[in-house]
Design a protein around this motif. Structure first.
Motif: not given
Length: 241
Positions: A198-200, A185-187, A202-209, A191-192
């Protein structure tokens, strides 16, 4: 934690004696048929036993036997941005407050508002997590448990939190990234993707489960209410028995 004050103990004694004295008066009147004797016995018994009740109550306050200390815990909600962490954590916090235990709610947005200028690089995030760990540790030293919700995308920062605090319970709010985008809802995801952010995670940075989460909530399969019941049940079983 809470303890009864002298005033509370006295009021409890008086309220109990109202019921008990009425019973005494009725019994004496039934046996002797004299109302004056029944009332006198009731008054004398009330004065004596209110004092005895107060002394008995205050004595037990000082006795540790039979008491069990509730060890503070930290519920750590992690997951992708807009995975539902905050919503579920808020619901769990609301339910746990009903247990009348010292409890605080920590959320990434609120903390970043208090500590402005925190960056989003891996180094910045890890340093920020250490600050949060110290805050939680301080609260735990004062017997306060916490419900915390942070993206916390890196395993090393979550490991640091686990090592810093006691009774750490990781709740992995597992949500498909497409579902997260649908909740955007914030968009921020747009933007990512466009490169504006930057550094978002799941998009341009990792999310390590998380590899060792105590509780895994798949929001595609469970509602907020169902997730809340599962998590609260876990906490009650482990720490608030």
């Amino acid at each position: 934690m809470y303890k009864d004050t002298n005033k509370r103990s006295i009021v409890k004694g008086i309220s109990w004696r109202i019921f008990a004295t009425t019973t005494t008066v009725i019994i004496v009147y039934i046996f002797f048929g004299r109302l004056d004797l029944a009332i006198a016995a009731g008054v004398l018994e009330t004065v004596a036993k209110v004092g005895l009740y107060w002394a008995h109550e205050r004595a037990w306050v000082k006795i540790r036997w039979g008491r069990k200390k509730i060890e503070p815990f930290n519920l750590w909600f992690t997951g992708l941005p807009l995975s539902g962490k905050t919503t579920i954590a808020d619901s769990v916090f609301k339910e746990l407050k009903k247990l009348d235990i010292p409890l605080e709610r920590l959320d990434s947005k609120d903390i970043r508002d208090l500590v402005p200028g925190v960056g989003f690089t891996r180094e910045d995030r890890n340093r920020h997590m250490h600050r949060i760990g110290h805050l939680i540790k301080t609260l735990q030293n004062n017997s306060v448990s916490t419900v915390a919700s942070f993206v916390s995308p890196y395993r090393e920062s979550r490991k640091a939190i686990r090592e810093m605090v006691k009774n750490n319970v990781v709740v992995y709010v597992k949500t498909d990234i497409e579902t997260c985008k649908a909740r955007d809802y914030k968009g921020v995801y747009e933007k990512a993707i466009s490169g504006e952010l930057k550094n978002f995670s799941g998009i341009n940075d990792v999310y390590e489960e998380p590899q060792h989460a105590e509780v895994i909530i798949n929001t595609d399969e469970k509602s907020v209410e169902e997730a809340t019941v599962e998590i609260v049940k876990y906490i009650k079983k482990k720490y608030v028995r």
